[in-house]
Design an enzyme around this catalytic site. Sequence first.
Site, PDB file in Angstrom:
ATOM      1  CB  CYS A 285      -0.919   0.001   1.218  1.00  0.00           C
ATOM      2  SG  CYS A 285      -2.143   1.338   1.214  1.00  0.00           S
TER       3      CYS A 285
ATOM      4  CB  CYS B  55      -4.076   3.645   7.577  1.00  0.00           C
ATOM      5  SG  CYS B  55      -4.662   4.493   6.082  1.00  0.00           S
TER       6      CYS B  55
ATOM      7  CB  CYS C 271      -3.252  -0.784   8.119  1.00  0.00           C
ATOM      8  SG  CYS C 271      -3.360  -2.002   6.775  1.00  0.00           S
TER       9      CYS C 271
END
Length: 378
Positions: free
Chosen positions: A74, A78, A81
């Site tokens: 990714c 975040c 996650c």
Amino acid sequence: MDFSPAVSSPRLLLRRFISTIYCIFEIAFSKLTYWTTGACKGTNSFVAGDKLDQNKDQNPTIPTSVNYHFTRKCNYRCGFCFHTAKTSFVLPLEEAKTGLKLLKESGMEKINFSGGEPFLHNKGEFVGKLVQYCKQDLQLPSVSIVSNGSMIKEEWFQKYGIYLDILAISCDSFDEATNQLIGRTQGRKSHLDNLFKICSWCKEYKVALKINSVINIFNYDEDMTQQINLINPVRWKVFQCLLIDGENAGETALREAERFVISDQQFQEFLDRHSSVSCLVPESNEKMRNSYLILDEYMRFLDCREGRKDPSKSILDVGVKEAIRFSGFDEKMFLKRGGNHKHESILLEFADQKCSQEAHGDSGPAAEIYSSGGGICP
């Protein structure tokens, strides 16, 4: 108190005698149970476990709805996650198609592609070809993707939009500073600008839009009512921040999500604040943990019952029926949270009607929200 051998020995003998009598009674009882419930009734079952295994084989879980996390990579970071970049592996396209065909033959009706970020691998071509295969060749009723939206181009919609039913975009806040704190960003790119562009493309190419939000310590007190109502997605899924050992919690984890966790009461406060939003679908930790059939990048089902992700063997090696036995799937909770594709089909029909009725344009209060930092699909 210290007992001498003369005192302790009789006690020890007494305990052994009682234990022996108990064992004899237990064996006799089990034999009686076998003859009365098994052999005397003409059954072939020798132990209760065999019966349970037979029942499980006779009533196997049907993978109606599957979430295929084909990549872990990714471009966002975040902090909460729970499916992190522990590997960069991605199956070759034809092997992925083979697995999807096996799932279809086992009863799959809905497929959702996720990651990581699905559009990161091969600039979206890989997920585009999978979407096309599932809709055109396998003719699945529902094909969807979950994305952060940062890598999607309009050219992708032009090429593959016709095969996609639903696109879910993750958006945890309508405040760019909050998104920065969460890690839902890359460089100086605006997450919200991407969301608004995709919103308009979904309408133009007749793809139903969903919004996914993870509620955590940085956004649980935010009021998103106005922006969500103006965007008007077919569904707004609101997840409570979840800890998974080895993913976002624990010594081997790539994330430290403990600082993002909120209480059940804080999650409920967020839900109460947004009770007027008709498309809101809340998912607490209890609802979310075991109610999804998750395939990882090797096409292994992931069992989350112990608070971590324990993989089965790959469906490419042992088949769907054998692998799904180790998925930990809670079908009752799946149905309770409305996970069956028929419910989603109603949303799709609604979205299609909405797309044909609404006119393009971004004037009035919508434009005002957009210019003040929020957003609206034109």
